[in-house]
Motif scaffolding. Structure first.
Motif, short mmCIF file in Angstrom:
data_model
loop_
_atom_site.label_atom_id
_atom_site.label_comp_id
_atom_site.label_asym_id
_atom_site.label_seq_id
_atom_site.Cartn_x
_atom_site.Cartn_y
_atom_site.Cartn_z
N LYS A 8 0.82 -1.20 0.00
CA LYS A 8 0.00 0.00 0.00
C LYS A 8 0.86 1.26 0.00
CE LYS A 8 -4.38 1.45 1.92
NZ LYS A 8 -5.40 1.14 2.90
N LYS A 9 2.01 1.19 0.63
CA LYS A 9 2.93 2.34 0.67
C LYS A 9 3.39 2.70 -0.75
CE LYS A 9 7.11 3.86 3.04
NZ LYS A 9 8.17 3.46 3.97
N VAL A 10 3.71 1.69 -1.55
CA VAL A 10 4.12 1.91 -2.94
C VAL A 10 2.96 2.48 -3.74
CG1 VAL A 10 4.91 0.79 -5.06
CG2 VAL A 10 5.91 0.15 -2.86
N LEU A 11 1.78 1.95 -3.55
CA LEU A 11 0.60 2.44 -4.26
C LEU A 11 0.34 3.91 -3.94
CD1 LEU A 11 -1.75 1.75 -6.16
CD2 LEU A 11 -3.05 1.08 -4.14
N LYS A 12 0.47 4.29 -2.67
CA LYS A 12 0.28 5.68 -2.27
C LYS A 12 1.34 6.57 -2.91
CE LYS A 12 -2.08 5.07 2.12
NZ LYS A 12 -2.01 5.22 3.58
N ALA A 13 2.58 6.11 -2.96
CA ALA A 13 3.67 6.89 -3.56
C ALA A 13 3.42 7.11 -5.05
CB ALA A 13 5.01 6.19 -3.34
N ILE A 14 2.93 6.09 -5.74
CA ILE A 14 2.61 6.23 -7.16
C ILE A 14 1.49 7.25 -7.34
CG2 ILE A 14 1.59 5.04 -9.15
CD1 ILE A 14 3.12 2.51 -8.19
N ALA A 15 0.47 7.17 -6.50
CA ALA A 15 -0.65 8.11 -6.58
C ALA A 15 -0.16 9.54 -6.37
CB ALA A 15 -1.72 7.75 -5.55
N ILE A 16 0.61 9.77 -5.33
CA ILE A 16 1.13 11.11 -5.04
C ILE A 16 2.01 11.60 -6.17
CG2 ILE A 16 2.70 12.39 -3.52
CD1 ILE A 16 1.55 10.61 -1.21
N GLY A 17 2.85 10.72 -6.70
CA GLY A 17 3.74 11.09 -7.80
C GLY A 17 3.01 11.53 -9.05
N HIS A 18 1.79 11.07 -9.22
CA HIS A 18 0.99 11.44 -10.39
C HIS A 18 -0.12 12.44 -10.04
CE1 HIS A 18 2.77 8.70 -13.30
NE2 HIS A 18 2.89 7.84 -12.30
N GLY A 19 -0.07 12.93 -8.79
CA GLY A 19 -1.07 13.92 -8.37
C GLY A 19 -2.47 13.35 -8.25
N LEU A 20 -2.58 12.09 -7.86
CA LEU A 20 -3.89 11.42 -7.77
C LEU A 20 -4.17 11.01 -6.33
CD1 LEU A 20 -3.45 9.00 -10.78
CD2 LEU A 20 -4.83 11.08 -10.75
N SER A 21 -5.45 10.88 -6.01
CA SER A 21 -5.83 10.26 -4.76
C SER A 21 -6.04 8.77 -5.04
CB SER A 21 -7.12 10.88 -4.22
OG SER A 21 -8.20 10.55 -5.07
N LEU A 22 -6.01 7.97 -4.00
CA LEU A 22 -6.23 6.52 -4.20
C LEU A 22 -7.60 6.25 -4.79
CD1 LEU A 22 -4.61 4.90 -1.03
CD2 LEU A 22 -3.71 5.01 -3.36
N SER A 23 -8.56 7.13 -4.57
CA SER A 23 -9.90 6.93 -5.12
C SER A 23 -9.93 7.07 -6.64
CB SER A 23 -10.90 7.89 -4.49
OG SER A 23 -10.58 9.22 -4.85
N PHE A 37 -6.33 -2.86 0.27
CA PHE A 37 -6.26 -1.98 -0.89
C PHE A 37 -7.67 -1.67 -1.41
CE2 PHE A 37 -2.06 -3.87 -1.20
CZ PHE A 37 -1.27 -2.80 -1.59
N LEU A 38 -8.51 -2.65 -1.37
CA LEU A 38 -9.84 -2.52 -1.96
C LEU A 38 -10.70 -1.49 -1.24
CD1 LEU A 38 -10.55 -6.25 -2.75
CD2 LEU A 38 -9.90 -4.45 -4.34
N GLU A 39 -10.37 -1.19 0.00
CA GLU A 39 -11.13 -0.19 0.73
C GLU A 39 -10.68 1.21 0.36
OE1 GLU A 39 -11.64 -1.24 4.79
OE2 GLU A 39 -12.61 -3.08 4.14
N SER A 40 -9.49 1.37 -0.24
CA SER A 40 -8.96 2.68 -0.60
C SER A 40 -9.22 3.03 -2.05
CB SER A 40 -7.45 2.70 -0.37
OG SER A 40 -7.13 2.38 0.94
N ALA A 41 -9.11 2.08 -2.91
CA ALA A 41 -9.19 2.33 -4.35
C ALA A 41 -10.62 2.29 -4.85
CB ALA A 41 -8.35 1.30 -5.10
#
Length: 104
Positions: A8-23, A37-41
């Motif tokens: 999940k930490k990697v997923l959050k970093a990817i989202a932040i790096g692209h200016g996106l929220s997990l939603s 993960f399924l509760e965030s995305a």
């Protein structure tokens, strides 16, 4: 599309790096380990061989089993849902390929 293996930490970093929220990230998962993960995305997708516990948490279940074209199927589902034709979506990629370069 990026494959992130249960971190999940990697997923959050990817989202932040692209200016996106997990939603705004479509998460594709099929086993109990991806439950958090399924509760965030949102949206959430799964292959046809998804575990029963996860099945109720996803929005779309593809016709493909895991590792048999699931990511491409989800990509096409998203593209078509936005009203973009697949020929338009794939055109830049296909324009760069020659018959010599294409191999699977």
């Amino acid at each position: 599309m990026v494959a992130v293996y249960h971190n999940k930490k990697v997923l959050k970093a990817i989202a932040i790096g692209h200016g996106l929220s997990l939603s705004k990230i479509d998460f594709v998962g099929d086993d109990v380990i991806v439950f958090s993960f399924l509760e965030s995305a949102s949206p959430r997708s799964a292959p046809s061989d998804v575990r029963i516990l996860i099945k109720d948490k996803v929005v779309e279940i593809t016709i493909f089993k895991g590792r048999d074209g699931v990511v491409r199927d989800v990509y096409e589902y998203i593209i078509c849902g936005r009203g973009i034709s697949l020929s338009t979506a794939y055109k830049p990629l296909l324009d760069r390929w020659s018959l010599v370069e294409v191999a699977q």
